[in-house]
Design a protein around this motif. Sequence first.
Motif, PDB file in Angstrom:
ATOM      1  N   PHE A  45     -20.792  -3.243  26.484  1.00 24.54           N
ATOM      2  CA  PHE A  45     -20.943  -4.152  25.101  1.00 24.54           C
ATOM      3  C   PHE A  45     -21.754  -5.401  25.483  1.00 24.54           C
ATOM      4  CE2 PHE A  45     -19.018  -8.023  23.065  1.00 24.54           C
ATOM      5  CZ  PHE A  45     -19.056  -7.454  21.774  1.00 24.54           C
ATOM      6  N   SER A  46     -22.400  -5.768  24.521  1.00 24.24           N
ATOM      7  CA  SER A  46     -23.535  -7.021  24.680  1.00 24.24           C
ATOM      8  C   SER A  46     -23.184  -7.984  23.887  1.00 24.24           C
ATOM      9  CB  SER A  46     -24.785  -6.586  24.533  1.00 24.24           C
ATOM     10  OG  SER A  46     -25.826  -7.563  24.477  1.00 24.24           O
ATOM     11  N   ASN A  47     -23.067  -7.882  22.716  1.00 30.93           N
ATOM     12  CA  ASN A  47     -22.850  -8.818  21.480  1.00 30.93           C
ATOM     13  C   ASN A  47     -22.292  -8.223  20.196  1.00 30.93           C
ATOM     14  OD1 ASN A  47     -22.825 -11.453  20.448  1.00 30.93           O
ATOM     15  ND2 ASN A  47     -24.966 -11.810  21.316  1.00 30.93           N
ATOM     16  N   VAL A  48     -22.230  -9.098  19.211  1.00 33.10           N
ATOM     17  CA  VAL A  48     -21.980  -8.766  17.680  1.00 33.10           C
ATOM     18  C   VAL A  48     -22.990  -9.172  17.002  1.00 33.10           C
ATOM     19  CG1 VAL A  48     -19.433  -8.111  18.061  1.00 33.10           C
ATOM     20  CG2 VAL A  48     -20.395 -10.559  17.390  1.00 33.10           C
ATOM     21  N   ILE A  60     -19.051  -0.700  13.230  1.00 32.49           N
ATOM     22  CA  ILE A  60     -18.487  -1.766  13.051  1.00 32.49           C
ATOM     23  C   ILE A  60     -17.396  -2.757  13.919  1.00 32.49           C
ATOM     24  CG2 ILE A  60     -17.165  -2.944  10.979  1.00 32.49           C
ATOM     25  CD1 ILE A  60     -18.539  -0.942   9.032  1.00 32.49           C
ATOM     26  N   ASP A  61     -17.337  -3.812  13.942  1.00 27.13           N
ATOM     27  CA  ASP A  61     -16.352  -4.604  14.849  1.00 27.13           C
ATOM     28  C   ASP A  61     -15.093  -5.353  13.774  1.00 27.13           C
ATOM     29  OD1 ASP A  61     -14.626  -6.326  16.156  1.00 27.13           O
ATOM     30  OD2 ASP A  61     -16.309  -6.903  17.593  1.00 27.13           O
ATOM     31  N   TRP A  62     -14.172  -4.398  13.699  1.00 28.47           N
ATOM     32  CA  TRP A  62     -13.319  -4.722  12.554  1.00 28.47           C
ATOM     33  C   TRP A  62     -12.641  -6.248  12.581  1.00 28.47           C
ATOM     34  CZ3 TRP A  62     -14.300  -2.589   8.026  1.00 28.47           C
ATOM     35  CH2 TRP A  62     -14.690  -1.148   8.283  1.00 28.47           C
ATOM     36  N   ASN A  63     -12.284  -6.330  14.119  1.00 29.65           N
ATOM     37  CA  ASN A  63     -11.617  -7.493  14.287  1.00 29.65           C
ATOM     38  C   ASN A  63     -12.548  -8.812  14.023  1.00 29.65           C
ATOM     39  OD1 ASN A  63      -9.276  -6.458  15.039  1.00 29.65           O
ATOM     40  ND2 ASN A  63     -10.041  -6.323  17.370  1.00 29.65           N
ATOM     41  N   THR A  64     -13.700  -8.814  14.256  1.00 32.86           N
ATOM     42  CA  THR A  64     -14.688  -9.804  14.091  1.00 32.86           C
ATOM     43  C   THR A  64     -15.118  -9.871  12.666  1.00 32.86           C
ATOM     44  OG1 THR A  64     -15.673  -9.510  16.201  1.00 32.86           O
ATOM     45  CG2 THR A  64     -17.118 -10.861  14.525  1.00 32.86           C
ATOM     46  N   SER A  65     -15.033  -8.758  11.820  1.00 32.98           N
ATOM     47  CA  SER A  65     -15.274  -8.781  10.569  1.00 32.98           C
ATOM     48  C   SER A  65     -14.220  -9.502   9.724  1.00 32.98           C
ATOM     49  CB  SER A  65     -15.438  -7.185  10.012  1.00 32.98           C
ATOM     50  OG  SER A  65     -16.563  -6.733  10.645  1.00 32.98           O
ATOM     51  N   ALA A  66     -13.099  -9.223  10.157  1.00 34.25           N
ATOM     52  CA  ALA A  66     -11.917  -9.834   9.572  1.00 34.25           C
ATOM     53  C   ALA A  66     -11.641 -11.205   9.595  1.00 34.25           C
ATOM     54  CB  ALA A  66     -10.653  -9.039  10.025  1.00 34.25           C
ATOM     55  N   ARG A  67     -11.955 -11.726  10.712  1.00 36.05           N
ATOM     56  CA  ARG A  67     -12.023 -13.005  11.206  1.00 36.05           C
ATOM     57  C   ARG A  67     -13.269 -13.938  10.444  1.00 36.05           C
ATOM     58  NH1 ARG A  67     -12.284 -12.391  16.005  1.00 36.05           N
ATOM     59  NH2 ARG A  67     -14.395 -13.078  16.580  1.00 36.05           N
ATOM     60  N   VAL A  73     -21.322  -5.684  13.495  1.00 34.02           N
ATOM     61  CA  VAL A  73     -21.304  -4.662  14.331  1.00 34.02           C
ATOM     62  C   VAL A  73     -21.447  -4.720  15.758  1.00 34.02           C
ATOM     63  CG1 VAL A  73     -22.422  -3.208  12.291  1.00 34.02           C
ATOM     64  CG2 VAL A  73     -23.627  -4.417  13.863  1.00 34.02           C
ATOM     65  N   LYS A  74     -20.805  -3.984  16.725  1.00 33.51           N
ATOM     66  CA  LYS A  74     -21.001  -4.130  17.950  1.00 33.51           C
ATOM     67  C   LYS A  74     -22.473  -3.699  18.451  1.00 33.51           C
ATOM     68  CE  LYS A  74     -16.435  -3.259  18.839  1.00 33.51           C
ATOM     69  NZ  LYS A  74     -15.064  -2.472  19.540  1.00 33.51           N
ATOM     70  N   GLN A  75     -23.027  -4.372  19.381  1.00 34.02           N
ATOM     71  CA  GLN A  75     -24.078  -4.238  20.132  1.00 34.02           C
ATOM     72  C   GLN A  75     -23.873  -3.842  21.449  1.00 34.02           C
ATOM     73  OE1 GLN A  75     -26.438  -7.781  18.851  1.00 34.02           O
ATOM     74  NE2 GLN A  75     -27.951  -6.356  18.335  1.00 34.02           N
ATOM     75  N   PHE A  76     -24.658  -2.893  21.866  1.00 30.02           N
ATOM     76  CA  PHE A  76     -24.582  -2.433  23.456  1.00 30.02           C
ATOM     77  C   PHE A  76     -25.977  -2.552  23.975  1.00 30.02           C
ATOM     78  CE2 PHE A  76     -21.249  -0.493  20.494  1.00 30.02           C
ATOM     79  CZ  PHE A  76     -19.995  -0.690  21.452  1.00 30.02           C
ATOM     80  N   ARG A  77     -25.913  -2.407  25.258  1.00 31.28           N
ATOM     81  CA  ARG A  77     -27.085  -2.304  26.205  1.00 31.28           C
ATOM     82  C   ARG A  77     -26.563  -1.130  27.433  1.00 31.28           C
ATOM     83  NH1 ARG A  77     -26.741  -8.412  28.767  1.00 31.28           N
ATOM     84  NH2 ARG A  77     -24.943  -7.905  30.178  1.00 31.28           N
ATOM     85  N   GLU A  78     -27.833  -0.845  27.670  1.00 38.01           N
ATOM     86  CA  GLU A  78     -27.754   0.084  28.997  1.00 38.01           C
ATOM     87  C   GLU A  78     -27.463  -0.660  30.173  1.00 38.01           C
ATOM     88  OE1 GLU A  78     -30.670   3.225  31.380  1.00 38.01           O
ATOM     89  OE2 GLU A  78     -31.714   1.815  29.905  1.00 38.01           O
TER      90      GLU A  78
END
Length: 296
Positions: A45-48, A60-67, A73-78
């Motif tokens: 996990f990197s960021n939203v 989709i990051d539902w916790n952040t979206s609700a807040r 959405v969640k962003q990921f990195r290698e």
Amino acid sequence: MARTVSDMAELARTVRRIEVRSKRLVNELFSGEYHSSFKGRGIEFSNVREYAWGDDIRTIDWNTSARKNDLYVKQFREERERTLLLVVDGSGSMLFGSRRVMKKELAVEVCAVLAFSAIRNNDKVGLIMFTDRVEKYVPPRKGRGHVLVILEEIVSRGTESRKTDISAALSFIRNTQKRQAIVFLLTDLVDERYEMGMRILNARHDFVLIHLGDPLEQALPRTGILELADPESGERLLIDTGSRKSIDRYAALRNEQREALRRRLRRLGIDAVYLETGRSIIGALDRFFRYREKKV
């Protein structure tokens, strides 16, 4: 024997020339291909960020979206950091070369390209120099300075033993590298007892064989009586290269040995790159990296 100031200065100039040449190849050709060929161990996990049209709804990051009362959405990195281990044959046969360079010099060139590609991708680089035993181990670290230390070690190290025992190096790797590494073995394979070690190592690591050869090992010039010497055993052999029959017989034998080696490595499932002194490394490495990109 202690090195003089002039020896050290010449060594520094040699390593600097290798650095300049290999960095150009890395920048123009191989850095991205190395990255694509040897992926990281996973993603983290990197960021939203705010949702954009076309984003996968599974991210989709539902916790952040609700807040925040909006879609995020969640962003990921290698997870990139890996270890590249350069395993270099330092036996007597590596000091042979009938063209512009010896096999050892060819090994240095390949190691430089691989090492600078690795640190550009935030990987660690380590070195094992071996003959019939492990002669030198440089633990993996990051950074340009560390790569220069490795190159200086390969360039300056003399041949402490003229014999080869690949299994000794492979056993050392098994005992020291507990996490999966990218292992490049650079050798001319003047040895027979390596299959089991390669099989085990190939199952645990990203293992690649760089086979270093010379044109004279495949075809003899027509020059009359030619004396050949085994660089490891010292055994000498006279061959009549004025005879077309002798030359053809030698070429046929060497060709069969080469094909037998390729079949053996394919049976073991080992990726191999075949290089020769007097030829550019670019084409063979480029084909290998493209092959690896499709494989991973």
